[in-house]
Write an enzyme that holds these catalytic residues in place. Structure first.
Site, PDB file in Angstrom:
ATOM      1  N   GLU A   1     -14.791 -14.527 -10.249  1.00  0.00           N
ATOM      2  CA  GLU A   1     -14.263 -14.508  -8.953  1.00  0.00           C
ATOM      3  C   GLU A   1     -14.838 -13.495  -7.781  1.00  0.00           C
ATOM      4  OE1 GLU A   1     -10.077 -15.412  -9.762  1.00  0.00           O
ATOM      5  OE2 GLU A   1      -9.897 -16.985 -10.634  1.00  0.00           O
TER       6      GLU A   1
ATOM      7  N   ASP B   1     -10.092  -7.868  -6.585  1.00  0.00           N
ATOM      8  CA  ASP B   1      -9.292  -8.984  -6.317  1.00  0.00           C
ATOM      9  C   ASP B   1      -7.478  -9.388  -7.099  1.00  0.00           C
ATOM     10  OD1 ASP B   1      -8.814 -11.619  -5.980  1.00  0.00           O
ATOM     11  OD2 ASP B   1     -10.533 -12.839  -7.187  1.00  0.00           O
TER      12      ASP B   1
ATOM     13  N   ASP C   1     -12.579 -22.400  -5.607  1.00  0.00           N
ATOM     14  CA  ASP C   1     -12.287 -21.164  -5.899  1.00  0.00           C
ATOM     15  C   ASP C   1     -10.629 -21.751  -6.527  1.00  0.00           C
ATOM     16  OD1 ASP C   1     -10.339 -19.653  -6.624  1.00  0.00           O
ATOM     17  OD2 ASP C   1      -9.608 -18.582  -4.535  1.00  0.00           O
TER      18      ASP C   1
ATOM     19  N   LYS D   1      -3.038 -21.970 -13.824  1.00  0.00           N
ATOM     20  CA  LYS D   1      -4.617 -21.216 -14.883  1.00  0.00           C
ATOM     21  C   LYS D   1      -3.513 -20.077 -15.789  1.00  0.00           C
ATOM     22  CE  LYS D   1      -7.384 -18.609 -12.103  1.00  0.00           C
ATOM     23  NZ  LYS D   1      -8.040 -17.822 -10.913  1.00  0.00           N
TER      24      LYS D   1
END
Length: 521
Positions: free
Chosen positions: A179, A205, A11, A72
């Site tokens: 994800e 999420d 992850d 990211k």
């Protein structure tokens, strides 16, 4: 170190990353060299070396302009993107425009100025994850096989850049998966829901930098994604930033000093605000205390949960938009959703949970899986399955995914200079998918036609993500609207998109393959 055949699930998060592996008959979340099950997504360049992870975070105070985080939020984006321009203003490190509008991070190391792309920084974090796994297994990861997760709403550029980061880290990326889908696998195994009667499950999420909402039907070993929605620039970092700005303004009012440009002072307040934010999920007030914050002046303030919610209420409300969009796209009523599963550290925030319960008419939320580890857990299961390392029921599980963004070609209207996106594959279409659109010429006697390909939801083509283009030559001259072309869009289960066009009068064909999540065509 001997080699083994273990594959890993990673992850790769905005603020924290996590790595897991399938061990005998279960998933093991791996502990880093600081004893933590999650690792800071930080890279710090000191005077003499490069540090990655928790150690990089711990040294960032000494080297604030050389400490890189939030990679990211940059990966696969253009320097001119509005979100990039907004982020640059608050980062202590320098970001400049590189070739082809690519954002490049500037650091000074060993007396030299160096430039890094976001995927370079992400590759260093991924390499750290690999090292953690190799330390656990006391062996090198066989062929360094890995499954890496990305937000479901990542576009092709962001996925490609993440794949490149994996390669730079020396990983053989078996697959890039979404994800929330990975989290759904973790939920399915935890509840054994994947192998019993069907359940409709919404995965909410919300992590440090991104929000993903996916609606799946799980049952009989099948994880069937019905719809996905989200925001790749909305997360806990945004809440921290609101608190940071509040503290800066309060300090400015009290001391008549603006510390906005001081990198070390900004880091101090950011750490304090992140800690306070976490505390407010479990208590109704907390103190923020920064000793010698700026020029020897201390700073103390009390943050209540009410104040925190007031500062961020627009963000919390914005989090509900993808929830409603997901339900709408899936054509599913809230009464049909069996479970709402919370994933990601920001999903712990009480106000967010309260708003979710309002949407679902008071429904109890599922908090049984670890929100920080669920994504890596699911990725590890997928990695083991793709490597042939699991037995029993896990061998039989199947993922059925969708396209998160619409795909189409550029087209225009007579008399209009603006070019629009003509959607061929609508968002949330089941993959693999093949769809066709018939188009024509815009001008009289054209002898060639260009087919630019885009993904996104904007009506104007240039406001979407450009994927590639090809040109069909040798068209028999004719008045506009007379020639006809069939455009074929094919996307396989690994998100490799092939687009071709055929001149219906001559049978002439041409096309392009756009490689999404795979290492080879």
């Amino acid at each position: 170190m001997a080699e083994d055949n273990h594959a890993i699930g990673i992850d790769l998060g905005t603020t924290y990353s996590c790595v897991a592996t399938w061990q005998a008959d279960h998933v093991e979340i791996l502990v880093n060299d600081h004893g933590n099950r999650t690792t800071r997504s930080y890279v710090t360049f000191t005077d003499s070396k490069m540090l990655v992870g928790d150690e990089a975070f711990n040294q960032a105070g000494r080297f604030p302009t050389n400490s890189i985080f939030d990679a990211k939020r940059l990966i696969g984006r253009r320097f001119s993107d509005e979100t990039v321009q907004s982020d640059i203003k608050r980062w202590p490190f320098k970001v400049i425009r590189g070739e082809a509008d690519k954002p490049m991070i500037v650091i000074k190391h060993k007396g030299q100025e160096k430039l890094f792309a976001a995927e370079d920084i992400s590759s260093m974090v991924l390499a750290k994850m690999r090292e953690i796994a190799e330390a656990f297994h006391c062996s090198k990861i066989s062929e360094k096989k890995a499954v890496i997760t990305v937000p479901s709403y990542f576009n092709d550029s962001q996925r490609q850049a993440t794949l490149k980061a994996g390669k730079l880290a020396g990983l053989n990326v078996l697959r890039i998966i979404n994800e929330p889908t990975a989290a759904a696998i973790a939920y399915g195994i935890d509840k054994k829901a994947g192998w019993f009667k069907k359940r409709n499950v919404m995965i909410f999420d919300w992590g440090g930098g991104t929000l993903d909402v996916s609606l799946l039907t799980i049952g009989h070993g099948v994880f069937d994604v019905k719809a996905t929605a989200g925001d790749t620039h909305l997360g806990g970092e945004d809440l921290d930033n609101r608190m940071v700005n509040y503290c800066i303004e309060e300090f400015k009012t009290k001391q008549n000093v603006d510390i906005g440009g001081d990198a070390k002072a900004l880091r101090k307040v950011k750490i304090a605000c992140e800690k306070a934010k976490k505390a407010l999920s479990f208590s109704f007030d907390t103190g923020i205390e920064i000793d010698s914050w700026y020029k020897g002046e201390d700073f103390h303030t009390t943050f209540t949960r009410d104040k925190f919610e007031e500062l961020n209420m627009d963000i919390f409300n914005k989090c509900m938009e993808p929830v409603n969009k997901c339900l709408e796209d899936a054509k599913m009523d809230i009464s049909e959703v069996d479970d709402v599963v919370l994933v990601g550290g920001s999903s712990r925030i009480p106000k967010v949970q309260e708003l979710l319960q309002e949407v679902f008419k008071g429904k109890e939320l599922c908090k049984s899986i670890n929100p920080d580890e669920a994504v890596a857990y699911g990725a590890a299961v997928q990695a083991a399955a793709l490597s042939g390392n699991v037995t029993g029921k896990l061998q039989d599980f199947t993922l059925l995914d969708v396209t998160p963004l619409s795909l189409g070609i550029e087209s225009g209207k007579d008399g209009s200079s603006e070019l629009f996106m003509n959607v061929v594959i609508p968002r949330n279409s089941r993959i693999p998918v093949r769809m066709t659109k018939t188009v024509t010429t815009r001008y009289d006697y054209q002898e060639s036609v260009k087919f630019p390909i885009y993904e996104g939801e904007n009506r104007i083509a240039r406001d979407n993500n450009f994927l590639g283009e090809f040109t069909l030559h040798g068209i028999p001259p004719a008045p506009r609207h007379v020639p006809k072309f069939n455009v074929y869009f094919d996307m396989d289960a690994n998100r490799v998109l092939s687009v071709s066009a055929e001149d219906m009068s001559t049978g002439q064909k041409k096309g392009i393959k756009i490689n999404g999540d795979r290492t080879k065509n």
